[in-house]
Write a protein that holds these residues in place. Structure first.
Motif, short mmCIF file in Angstrom:
data_model
loop_
_atom_site.label_atom_id
_atom_site.label_comp_id
_atom_site.label_asym_id
_atom_site.label_seq_id
_atom_site.Cartn_x
_atom_site.Cartn_y
_atom_site.Cartn_z
N PHE A 85 10.31 17.94 6.51
CA PHE A 85 9.34 18.78 5.82
C PHE A 85 8.83 18.20 4.50
CE2 PHE A 85 11.52 22.25 8.31
CZ PHE A 85 10.44 22.48 9.15
N SER A 86 9.36 17.05 4.06
CA SER A 86 8.85 16.43 2.84
C SER A 86 7.64 15.56 3.11
CB SER A 86 9.95 15.59 2.17
OG SER A 86 10.25 14.45 2.97
N GLY A 87 7.48 15.13 4.37
CA GLY A 87 6.43 14.18 4.71
C GLY A 87 6.97 12.78 4.88
N MET A 88 8.28 12.63 4.90
CA MET A 88 8.89 11.32 5.00
C MET A 88 8.56 10.63 6.32
SD MET A 88 10.72 9.35 3.13
CE MET A 88 11.03 7.65 3.51
N LEU A 89 8.52 11.37 7.40
CA LEU A 89 8.22 10.81 8.71
C LEU A 89 6.72 10.71 8.96
CD1 LEU A 89 10.91 12.51 10.98
CD2 LEU A 89 10.94 10.21 9.99
N LEU A 90 6.01 11.77 8.63
CA LEU A 90 4.55 11.81 8.76
C LEU A 90 4.00 12.71 7.65
CD1 LEU A 90 3.69 12.30 12.56
CD2 LEU A 90 2.91 10.41 11.10
N PRO A 91 2.83 12.39 7.11
CA PRO A 91 2.23 13.29 6.11
C PRO A 91 2.09 14.70 6.69
CG PRO A 91 1.04 11.22 6.19
CD PRO A 91 2.03 11.18 7.33
N LEU A 92 2.37 15.68 5.87
CA LEU A 92 2.34 17.07 6.35
C LEU A 92 0.93 17.50 6.74
CD1 LEU A 92 4.79 18.79 3.82
CD2 LEU A 92 5.29 17.72 6.04
N THR A 93 -0.08 16.79 6.26
CA THR A 93 -1.46 17.13 6.62
C THR A 93 -1.76 16.81 8.08
OG1 THR A 93 -2.18 14.98 5.80
CG2 THR A 93 -2.35 16.83 4.29
N LEU A 112 7.66 14.98 -1.79
CA LEU A 112 6.94 13.75 -1.47
C LEU A 112 5.46 13.98 -1.25
CD1 LEU A 112 6.62 10.78 -0.77
CD2 LEU A 112 7.46 11.26 1.54
N GLN A 113 5.11 14.95 -0.39
CA GLN A 113 3.71 15.15 -0.03
C GLN A 113 2.82 15.36 -1.25
OE1 GLN A 113 2.36 15.20 3.30
NE2 GLN A 113 0.47 15.04 2.12
N SER A 156 -5.84 2.73 4.84
CA SER A 156 -5.30 2.23 3.59
C SER A 156 -4.50 3.31 2.86
CB SER A 156 -6.44 1.73 2.70
OG SER A 156 -5.93 1.23 1.48
N GLN A 157 -5.01 4.53 2.87
CA GLN A 157 -4.29 5.64 2.24
C GLN A 157 -2.99 5.95 2.98
OE1 GLN A 157 -7.56 8.47 2.41
NE2 GLN A 157 -7.73 8.45 0.18
N ALA A 158 -3.05 5.90 4.31
CA ALA A 158 -1.85 6.16 5.10
C ALA A 158 -0.76 5.13 4.81
CB ALA A 158 -2.19 6.17 6.59
N LEU A 159 -1.15 3.86 4.70
CA LEU A 159 -0.18 2.82 4.38
C LEU A 159 0.37 3.00 2.96
CD1 LEU A 159 -2.01 -0.27 5.93
CD2 LEU A 159 0.04 0.87 6.81
N THR A 160 -0.49 3.43 2.06
CA THR A 160 -0.03 3.70 0.69
C THR A 160 0.99 4.82 0.69
OG1 THR A 160 -2.21 3.05 -0.12
CG2 THR A 160 -0.78 4.20 -1.66
N PHE A 161 0.75 5.84 1.51
CA PHE A 161 1.68 6.97 1.63
C PHE A 161 3.07 6.46 2.04
CE2 PHE A 161 3.72 10.68 3.27
CZ PHE A 161 3.15 11.77 2.63
N VAL A 162 3.10 5.51 2.98
CA VAL A 162 4.37 4.94 3.43
C VAL A 162 5.14 4.34 2.26
CG1 VAL A 162 5.43 3.09 4.78
CG2 VAL A 162 3.63 4.50 5.79
N TRP A 163 4.47 3.52 1.48
CA TRP A 163 5.16 2.79 0.42
C TRP A 163 5.47 3.67 -0.78
CZ3 TRP A 163 7.61 -1.34 1.74
CH2 TRP A 163 7.16 -2.07 2.86
#
Length: 269
Positions: free
Chosen positions: A192-200, A219-220, A59-66
């Motif tokens: 490097f902003s996390g746009m493709l994948l969260p930096l974590t 973004l991150q 759920s958090q990952a999907l929230t990150f997308v939006w």
């Protein structure tokens, strides 16, 4: 008119300017929404295979997308914006006119960018987030304080993005063509902003390094503030991280501006 009044007027004029591009705004909303669904389904599959990847549940990952889709226009995560116009004004020599204005060049463009970002957030960012929240189970916070902290983080993200792109724009004083610098800037922001994948999700020392780079503030960090991964002193630390990068990059831009404007060269005639 006072200096603050002048810059407020520049921001308001920029907001109105972008509000006239209704077709472009609608196209941006559609594109962000479609791209959001593509990323959301990709993340859904990835987090089904790797639960809690990067410390997020699904759920958090999907929230990150939006969150990313809501911020993409406001923070110019894919580049574009004022620096292209600034580069063109340097190339044609029109920047000399800008320097005669009773306003600081950096503050003028920052004010204009804040107006543009405000419209992009309202006109292009809200709709994809609403669609995403209806289509997926998102982990949006109920605490209004979290939303206030997110808005502060978002403003700081806009300033960091501006400061980085201002440096790219000033590169036109030394480069014949700014397209290459724009392309490099966009790739760095995208990755490097996390746009493709969260930096974590980035492994080891490399992940530690990228989370300290200025693009993480775009973004991150705001996304993690909204996801309440930073709470209490941690939230203030996240905002301080963004603020430090904003101040450092603005000062670097002011130094570059000072050097560049001592040797204004009209390129191409």
């Amino acid at each position: 008119m006072t200096a603050s009044g002048l810059y407020a007027a520049v921001a308001a004029n920029s907001f109105r300017r972008y509000a006239t591009y209704r077709a472009a705004t609608a196209a941006g909303v559609f594109t962000n929404t479609v791209f959001g669904f593509v990323l959301a389904y990709t993340f859904e599959a990835l987090w089904t295979t790797r639960p809690h990847l990067g410390g997020y549940d699904q759920s958090q990952a999907l929230t990150f997308v939006w969150i990313g889709q809501a911020m993409i226009g406001a923070v110019a995560l894919l580049g574009g914006g004022f620096q292209v116009e600034l580069q063109e004004r340097v190339r044609t020599g029109d920047v000399a006119i800008d320097l005669f204005r009773p306003a600081d060049l950096q503050m003028w463009w920052l004010s204009s960018e804040l107006g543009r970002s405000a419209f992009q957030l309202v006109g292009r960012g809200v709709a994809p987030m609403v669609v995403g929240s209806l289509a997926f189970e998102l982990a949006l916070p109920a605490d209004p304080v979290t939303w206030v902290l997110f808005l502060v983080a978002l403003v700081l993200a806009v300033v960091v993005s501006f400061a980085l792109r201002f440096l790219v724009g000033l590169a036109a004083f030394w480069l014949l063509d700014g397209a290459g610098a724009d392309m490099v800037s966009t790739v760095l922001s995208l990755f490097f902003s996390g746009m493709l994948l969260p930096l974590t999700t980035f492994p080891g020392a490399f992940g530690e390094i990228v989370r300290w780079l200025p693009w993480a503030a775009m973004l991150q960090v705001p996304a993690d503030v909204l996801l309440e991964r930073h709470s209490g002193a941690g939230a203030w630390g996240a905002l301080a991280f963004e603020a430090c990068w904003a101040v450092a990059l603005l000062l670097l831009g002011r130094l570059a501006q000072s050097v560049a404007t001592r040797r204004v060269v009209v390129q191409g005639g």
